[in-house]
Design an enzyme around this catalytic site. Structure first.
Site, PDB file in Angstrom:
ATOM      1  N   ASN A 207       0.858  -1.180   0.000  1.00 10.45           N
ATOM      2  CA  ASN A 207       0.000   0.000   0.000  1.00 10.45           C
ATOM      3  C   ASN A 207       0.903   1.241   0.000  1.00 10.45           C
ATOM      4  O   ASN A 207       2.132   1.118  -0.009  1.00 10.45           O
ATOM      5  CB  ASN A 207      -0.973  -0.021   1.184  1.00 10.45           C
ATOM      6  CG  ASN A 207      -0.272  -0.088   2.536  1.00 10.45           C
ATOM      7  OD1 ASN A 207       0.824   0.448   2.707  1.00 10.45           O
ATOM      8  ND2 ASN A 207      -0.888  -0.746   3.505  1.00 10.45           N
ATOM      9  N   LYS A 209       1.596   3.488   2.257  1.00  8.88           N
ATOM     10  CA  LYS A 209       2.450   3.620   3.447  1.00  8.88           C
ATOM     11  C   LYS A 209       3.645   2.680   3.341  1.00  8.88           C
ATOM     12  O   LYS A 209       4.794   3.069   3.602  1.00  8.88           O
ATOM     13  CB  LYS A 209       1.650   3.317   4.712  1.00  8.88           C
ATOM     14  CG  LYS A 209       2.439   3.447   6.016  1.00  8.88           C
ATOM     15  CD  LYS A 209       1.532   3.209   7.213  1.00  8.88           C
ATOM     16  CE  LYS A 209       2.287   3.379   8.530  1.00  8.88           C
ATOM     17  NZ  LYS A 209       3.302   2.333   8.747  1.00  8.88           N
ATOM     18  N   GLU A 210       3.391   1.443   2.940  1.00  4.48           N
ATOM     19  CA  GLU A 210       4.477   0.477   2.787  1.00  4.48           C
ATOM     20  C   GLU A 210       5.422   0.870   1.661  1.00  4.48           C
ATOM     21  O   GLU A 210       6.644   0.736   1.790  1.00  4.48           O
ATOM     22  CB  GLU A 210       3.887  -0.915   2.530  1.00  4.48           C
ATOM     23  CG  GLU A 210       3.172  -1.502   3.735  1.00  4.48           C
ATOM     24  CD  GLU A 210       2.252  -2.649   3.386  1.00  4.48           C
ATOM     25  OE1 GLU A 210       1.847  -3.385   4.320  1.00  4.48           O
ATOM     26  OE2 GLU A 210       1.904  -2.813   2.205  1.00  4.48           O
ATOM     27  N   ASP A 280      -5.380  -8.634   1.204  1.00  8.94           N
ATOM     28  CA  ASP A 280      -5.417 -10.072   0.943  1.00  8.94           C
ATOM     29  C   ASP A 280      -6.250 -10.375  -0.299  1.00  8.94           C
ATOM     30  O   ASP A 280      -5.908 -11.246  -1.101  1.00  8.94           O
ATOM     31  CB  ASP A 280      -6.014 -10.813   2.152  1.00  8.94           C
ATOM     32  CG  ASP A 280      -5.167 -10.688   3.404  1.00  8.94           C
ATOM     33  OD1 ASP A 280      -3.957 -10.408   3.279  1.00  8.94           O
ATOM     34  OD2 ASP A 280      -5.716 -10.876   4.503  1.00  8.94           O
TER      35      ASP A 280
END
Length: 334
Positions: A207, A209-210, A280
């Protein structure tokens, strides 16, 4: 650009029965739903009167559940303990018809449980019960054996990393070796702290942020995402990247674009109720589509539509082909 209903239906048919291995941290997601009407006299916190409980598959097990719901055949590889939570996990997997032959018993730590307290349809608290860290030698050997067995028949591998111990250096070395020998795509839902473990992956699905943490730079605007994505691709030697951007949709870096600029996929979510487990769903739909021979853009569009359906549900959820096709039907009607 998006898939139409006929294209989606054709792709979903090709996905049916495709074997996709899932390696990662298996968890039990527990929900306590209740009513909130007053504040506790003991401390300034709300009192939740529990009216309903639910336990569902979490972590890598939820990825497997998403694959099964989409019609693919998941081969789940992970660990669990023979405790109450472990027994509940086995029961849930059994009811869904997901094989447990890839699970390794780890008696050194409890089965991971994440308990979410939901009051008035809003998550108020999460309680984690876990012991992370590298597994013991016997467990590690078991994981590598189960991995080799699963990849002998799978068309793709998903690495679902929650940084609890299953995804570690020796196991990932085995992933790289086996997938290279068999020319299998391996797709990672990453944890930035484990960045070095993903060297040479086919694709990652961070995402924003990652992605920002992986690239050590901002990843908010379109230009930011493009810069961050190119940095991640170059550092880790990936073939591609799919950055999930919540209400902004997704950004796909595919080999056919030479990674110069990502292909932006607008969001298909009309109502966002709960994003738990949406990542997921994305990696399951994308990987199952790739296993079925879809190109990366088709796979990204299907994953985007699946995420749009699942975030409108409460709690960690899955999406079925019928729900996806209804989603496409509604789009065409509008």
């Amino acid at each position: 650009m998006r898939l139409d209903r006929a294209q989606a239906e054709s792709l979903l048919r090709r996905m049916e029965g495709r074997k996709v291995a899932v390696l990662g941290d298996v968890m039990l997601d527990e929900y306590l739903f209740g009513e909130v009407s007053r504040i506790s006299p003991e401390a300034p916190v709300p009192i939740v009167r529990v009216v309903r409980e639910q336990a569902v598959l979490g972590g890598a097990a939820n990825v497997a559940a998403n694959l099964k719901a989409l019609g693919a055949e998941p081969l789940l590889i992970g660990t669990l303990q023979k405790d109450v939570a472990g027994d509940r996990l086995l029961g849930l997997l059994g009811r869904l018809g997901i094989s447990i032959s890839g699970l390794v018993l780890d008696t050194s730590r409890p089965t991971i449980i994440k308990t979410r307290v939901v009051g008035q349809q809003q998550q108020m608290l999460r309680i984690d019960r876990e012991e992370s860290g590298p597994p013991e030698a016997a467990v590690l050997m078991g994981l590598k054996t189960r991995l080799e067995q699963a990849l002998a028949e799978a068309s793709a591998l998903i690495v679902s990393d929650y940084a609890k111990g299953v995804v570690n250096a020796p196991v990932m070395e085995a992933v790289r070796s086996i997938c290279a020998a068999k020319d299998l795509p391996w797709i990672v839902d990453p944890k930035p702290a484990h960045k070095a473990l993903y060297q040479g992956a086919t694709l990652m699905t961070p995402n924003t942020k990652e992605a920002s943490e992986l690239a050590q730079r901002p990843a908010k605007s379109d230009a930011d995402v493009a810069d961050a994505g190119r940095a991640i691709l170059a550092e880790l030697g990936l073939q591609g990247l799919l950055v999930t951007r919540s209400e902004r949709g997704m950004a796909l870096f595919a080999p056919d674009s030479d990674h110069m600029a990502p292909w932006m996929v607008p969001t298909e979510a009309r109502e966002v109720f709960d994003v738990s487990g949406a990542g997921d769903t994305v990696i399951a739909a994308f990987s199952a589509a790739i296993a079925a021979g879809a190109d990366w853009r088709e796979a990204a569009m299907l994953a985007n539509a699946a995420a749009g359906v699942v975030v409108a549900k409460v709690g960690t959820a899955t999406v079925t082909p019928a729900e996806l096709l209804a989603h496409y039907h509604d789009q065409e009607a509008n």
